[in-house]
Structure formats: C-alpha cells, structure tokens
Design a protein around this motif. Structure first.
Motif, PDB file in Angstrom:
ATOM      1  N   SER A 127     -19.992   0.125   5.918  1.00  0.00           N
ATOM      2  CA  SER A 127     -19.895  -1.317   5.888  1.00  0.00           C
ATOM      3  C   SER A 127     -18.963  -1.793   4.571  1.00  0.00           C
ATOM      4  N   PHE A 128     -19.273  -2.666   3.926  1.00  0.00           N
ATOM      5  CA  PHE A 128     -17.924  -3.474   2.563  1.00  0.00           C
ATOM      6  C   PHE A 128     -18.546  -2.858   2.058  1.00  0.00           C
ATOM      7  N   GLY A 129     -17.459  -1.756   1.304  1.00  0.00           N
ATOM      8  CA  GLY A 129     -17.530  -0.954  -0.510  1.00  0.00           C
ATOM      9  C   GLY A 129     -18.036   0.276  -0.181  1.00  0.00           C
ATOM     10  N   LYS A 130     -18.067   0.986   1.488  1.00  0.00           N
ATOM     11  CA  LYS A 130     -17.647   2.134   1.626  1.00  0.00           C
ATOM     12  C   LYS A 130     -16.553   2.211   2.682  1.00  0.00           C
ATOM     13  N   VAL A 131     -15.855   1.076   3.161  1.00  0.00           N
ATOM     14  CA  VAL A 131     -14.207   1.194   3.547  1.00  0.00           C
ATOM     15  C   VAL A 131     -13.486   1.125   2.943  1.00  0.00           C
ATOM     16  N   ALA A 132     -12.865   2.130   2.568  1.00  0.00           N
ATOM     17  CA  ALA A 132     -11.582   2.218   1.602  1.00  0.00           C
ATOM     18  C   ALA A 132     -10.397   2.272   1.921  1.00  0.00           C
ATOM     19  N   SER A 133      -9.537   2.129   1.420  1.00  0.00           N
ATOM     20  CA  SER A 133      -7.768   1.733   1.965  1.00  0.00           C
ATOM     21  C   SER A 133      -6.619   2.232   0.794  1.00  0.00           C
ATOM     22  N   LEU A 134      -5.801   2.816   1.195  1.00  0.00           N
ATOM     23  CA  LEU A 134      -4.490   3.169  -0.087  1.00  0.00           C
ATOM     24  C   LEU A 134      -3.765   3.272   1.121  1.00  0.00           C
ATOM     25  N   ARG A 135      -1.963   2.480   0.420  1.00  0.00           N
ATOM     26  CA  ARG A 135      -0.959   1.872   1.087  1.00  0.00           C
ATOM     27  C   ARG A 135      -0.461   2.443   0.227  1.00  0.00           C
ATOM     28  N   LEU A 136       0.527   3.227  -0.003  1.00  0.00           N
ATOM     29  CA  LEU A 136       2.141   3.827  -0.676  1.00  0.00           C
ATOM     30  C   LEU A 136       3.391   3.745  -0.401  1.00  0.00           C
ATOM     31  N   ARG A 137       4.549   2.940  -0.884  1.00  0.00           N
ATOM     32  CA  ARG A 137       5.473   3.277  -0.465  1.00  0.00           C
ATOM     33  C   ARG A 137       6.355   3.645  -1.748  1.00  0.00           C
ATOM     34  N   ILE A 180      11.182   4.122  -6.827  1.00  0.00           N
ATOM     35  CA  ILE A 180      10.066   3.751  -7.511  1.00  0.00           C
ATOM     36  C   ILE A 180       8.828   3.801  -6.462  1.00  0.00           C
ATOM     37  N   LEU A 181       7.758   2.798  -6.842  1.00  0.00           N
ATOM     38  CA  LEU A 181       6.347   2.565  -5.938  1.00  0.00           C
ATOM     39  C   LEU A 181       6.938   1.571  -5.840  1.00  0.00           C
ATOM     40  N   GLY A 182       7.652   0.771  -4.290  1.00  0.00           N
ATOM     41  CA  GLY A 182       7.898   0.035  -3.814  1.00  0.00           C
ATOM     42  C   GLY A 182       7.064  -0.627  -3.545  1.00  0.00           C
ATOM     43  N   PHE A 183       6.149  -0.199  -3.316  1.00  0.00           N
ATOM     44  CA  PHE A 183       4.902  -1.021  -2.880  1.00  0.00           C
ATOM     45  C   PHE A 183       3.606  -0.498  -2.361  1.00  0.00           C
ATOM     46  N   MET A 184       2.414  -1.598  -2.747  1.00  0.00           N
ATOM     47  CA  MET A 184       1.082  -0.671  -3.472  1.00  0.00           C
ATOM     48  C   MET A 184      -0.345  -1.715  -2.959  1.00  0.00           C
ATOM     49  N   ASP A 185      -0.889  -1.081  -1.762  1.00  0.00           N
ATOM     50  CA  ASP A 185      -1.822  -2.093  -1.877  1.00  0.00           C
ATOM     51  C   ASP A 185      -3.436  -1.206  -1.940  1.00  0.00           C
ATOM     52  N   ARG A 186      -4.543  -1.727  -2.300  1.00  0.00           N
ATOM     53  CA  ARG A 186      -5.303  -0.816  -2.311  1.00  0.00           C
ATOM     54  C   ARG A 186      -6.592  -1.206  -2.725  1.00  0.00           C
ATOM     55  N   ARG A 187      -7.437  -0.436  -1.466  1.00  0.00           N
ATOM     56  CA  ARG A 187      -8.577  -1.570  -1.720  1.00  0.00           C
ATOM     57  C   ARG A 187      -9.979  -0.294  -2.385  1.00  0.00           C
ATOM     58  N   ALA A 188     -11.252  -0.786  -3.189  1.00  0.00           N
ATOM     59  CA  ALA A 188     -11.142  -0.091  -3.204  1.00  0.00           C
ATOM     60  C   ALA A 188     -13.028   0.764  -2.961  1.00  0.00           C
ATOM     61  N   TYR A 218     -12.333   6.416   4.920  1.00  0.00           N
ATOM     62  CA  TYR A 218     -10.949   6.104   4.352  1.00  0.00           C
ATOM     63  C   TYR A 218      -9.945   6.430   4.875  1.00  0.00           C
ATOM     64  N   THR A 219      -9.323   5.682   4.838  1.00  0.00           N
ATOM     65  CA  THR A 219      -7.653   5.476   5.194  1.00  0.00           C
ATOM     66  C   THR A 219      -6.868   5.625   4.131  1.00  0.00           C
ATOM     67  N   MET A 220      -5.565   6.538   4.333  1.00  0.00           N
ATOM     68  CA  MET A 220      -4.136   6.314   3.832  1.00  0.00           C
ATOM     69  C   MET A 220      -3.288   6.268   3.993  1.00  0.00           C
ATOM     70  N   GLU A 221      -2.593   5.968   3.270  1.00  0.00           N
ATOM     71  CA  GLU A 221      -0.689   6.136   4.256  1.00  0.00           C
ATOM     72  C   GLU A 221       0.152   5.742   2.856  1.00  0.00           C
ATOM     73  N   PHE A 222       0.990   6.805   3.187  1.00  0.00           N
ATOM     74  CA  PHE A 222       1.812   7.497   2.160  1.00  0.00           C
ATOM     75  C   PHE A 222       3.355   7.053   3.036  1.00  0.00           C
ATOM     76  N   VAL A 223       4.480   6.373   2.768  1.00  0.00           N
ATOM     77  CA  VAL A 223       5.723   6.374   3.372  1.00  0.00           C
ATOM     78  C   VAL A 223       6.598   6.656   1.710  1.00  0.00           C
ATOM     79  N   ALA A 224       7.948   7.470   2.637  1.00  0.00           N
ATOM     80  CA  ALA A 224       9.149   7.749   1.214  1.00  0.00           C
ATOM     81  C   ALA A 224      10.068   7.527   1.978  1.00  0.00           C
ATOM     82  N   GLY A 225      10.600   6.482   1.786  1.00  0.00           N
ATOM     83  CA  GLY A 225      12.259   5.376   2.785  1.00  0.00           C
ATOM     84  C   GLY A 225      13.115   6.405   2.178  1.00  0.00           C
TER      85      GLY A 225
END
Length: 302
Positions: free
Chosen positions: A22-32, A41-49, A84-91
């Motif tokens: 439920s809300f507040g228990k689904v965290a996500s993080l995306r980095l590139r 550089i850290l070219g992209f970031m999307d985060r959810r507490a 929790y879901t996380m995605e890390f991309v290195a170009g």
C-alpha cells in the motif's frame, strides 16, 4: 506485485496495519550513469520514498571522475509488507559507485513478508561498483531479494551482499532467528544468453543455518560477484588465494562463474568488520586491474 516464489507460500497473510504494497510501503529508485569524457555523471534519477538519493558526490580520491551515490532510507529499515524496486543503469563507457548510508535492517514481522527487486544494466564498456552495507535480519523477519543483471561483454560489474546472522548482541542474542532469507541473482547478456543463476534460501527453523556445510560456527556471510571480461577475471583469480584461518575465525575463496562470466568470491567470518575488510581487499584488486585506479584507504570512522 505478485512474486512467484514457493518459499513465500506460508507468509501470504496481510498485516493488521497497512496492507502489503500500500501507499508508503512501495519504494522505488531508478538511477542512470552517463559518460561525459573526463568524468561520469548521474544523468537520471527517479525516487519514491522511503528510498532516497540526494546527489552524486565526487569524493573518491582514487577515481576523481567516479560519481558516488548513497542510497538513503527514511523508514528506519524494511518492514512487513514493504515492496522495494530498484534499477541501476550504466551507459556506454560510464562508471559509478553505489552504496548505502548504513546497514539495512529487516524488522521483526508477524504477518506477510518484505521483498526487494533489483535490475542492473551495464552497457558496452561500463564499470559499476555496487557495494551496500550489510543486511541484518531481525527475529521472525521474512525477506526475498531478486537481482536481475544484463551486462555487455566488455562491461564490468562488482556486486556484493553481506548477510549477518541477526542482532547477535541484542538482549540474549538473535543468531539465526529470522524466518526466511531468500536471495536470487540472475545474469544475462543483452542478447538474452544466460550467464548464471545463483539462489540461496535460508530457513533456520526448517534447516539450521549453523550446520556444517552451511554457516557452521560463522555469523557473517559475504557474497561478491564480479562480472568482467575473461582477461580481467584470469588476472584477478591469480591474486586471490583461498583462506582458512582458525585463529581469526575466517574463511574465503574465489571460484569461476560459468560461461566466462567472471568470478564469485565468498567470505565467512564472525563479525562484519573483518568480512568488510576482505571485500575491500577484493574490490581493490578488481578496480586496479580493470581501471588502473586505486581504492584509497578506508576512512577511520567507517
């Protein structure tokens, strides 16, 4: 989020508090990470507490062009029903270092479970270090981690996880009193060709982790995966001897992964400090071989 894992079958009940996911228990993080010539550089970031990242720091004196990212949690740990879901991309040609602000604490549970899904993607010539602090599973915690890696043949990934037996110094001690810890790492080439799959499931109530052949008398397990071209893997393999030290209560060894994927290095110890030191030694060999850059000495307060 529906997770197909038979070991989770006993833990499908819902918490009396917020339902799972439920809300507040689904965290996500995306980095590139992207290459910019003299540095990445850290070219992209999307985060959810509760997963947060503030900014990339250039604090590594051994690799001044390496962006260092600290994953921060404002939840104080992982709770039942968390997803929790996380995605890390290195170009292409990019480099990066990802770590955490502190150990990951998996809190005691009386319903459901917590899960973490990670996707790590490295494009041609990329170099990524993912070295989080240890995981501490509390009494009766249930945790599932699944990591999917897609890596180009000329890229290098150094990935580590350190698992503690629990809060061994809390009250009378909580050594291997968690209900479930399940970890799967799967790696593929961009073409879809499978490199390897490693999965371990620890259920101390069903099969004591302190048995010979599992953890024995040890309390800390370090698992380090290096995916890199074969010429690097061969050179690193020759620099990492097997260790069995009864006086220091430590054991370690390196093995080759199938399909010329790289190496896997495992460490057993009694405390997190010596295991982290061995991980750092291996990390130093890897970085020197692959990038020609050093790992600087650890700060005294670490």
């Amino acid at each position: 989020m529906i997770i197909d894992a038979p070991e989770l079958a006993p833990y499908q009940d819902e918490p009396k508090q917020l339902p799972s996911g439920s809300f507040g228990k689904v965290a996500s993080l995306r980095l590139r990470f992207d290459d910019r010539g003299n540095r990445s550089i850290l070219g992209f970031m999307d985060r959810r507490a509760p997963l947060l990242v503030q900014r990339a720091l250039y604090c590594d004196e051994g690799m001044p062009g390496l962006p260092v990212v600290h994953i921060i949690s404002n939840a104080g740990g992982i709770l039942q029903g968390d997803r929790y879901t996380m995605e890390f991309v290195a170009g292409p040609g990019a480099c990066g270092h990802i770590t955490t602000q502190a150990a990951t604490k998996i809190h005691e549970m009386d319903a459901n479970y917590a899960s973490q899904e990670q996707d790590i993607i490295l494009e041609d010539g990329a170099y990524l270090e993912y070295l989080p602090d240890p995981v501490i599973p509390f009494r009766h915690s249930r945790f599932l981690s699944r990591t999917r890696i897609r890596i180009a043949p000329a890229a290098t990934l150094l990935y580590a996880e350190i698992l503690m037996a629990g809060r061994k110094y809390y009250r009378e001690g909580e050594r291997f009193q968690f209900d479930l810890f399940s970890s799967t790492v799967r790696a593929n080439r961009p073409s879809g060709a499978e490199l390897f799959v490693e999965k371990f499931v620890i259920e101390p109530a069903r099969s004591p982790a302190s048995r010979i052949g599992i953890m024995g008398d040890f309390d800390v397990f370090g698992n380090v995966i290096l995916l890199t071209p074969r010429e690097h893997a061969d050179a690193i393999f020759d620099q990492v001897p097997a260790l069995w030290d009864k006086r220091e209560n430590m054991a370690s060894g390196v093995s080759r992964l199938p399909n010329d994927a790289g190496l896997i290095y495992k460490i057993l110890g009694m405390e997190s400090g010596p295991v982290r030191t061995k991980v750092r030694e291996f990390w130093s060999i890897v970085r020197s071989q692959v990038t020609g850059k050093p790992v600087t000495p650890e700060f005294p307060w670490r």
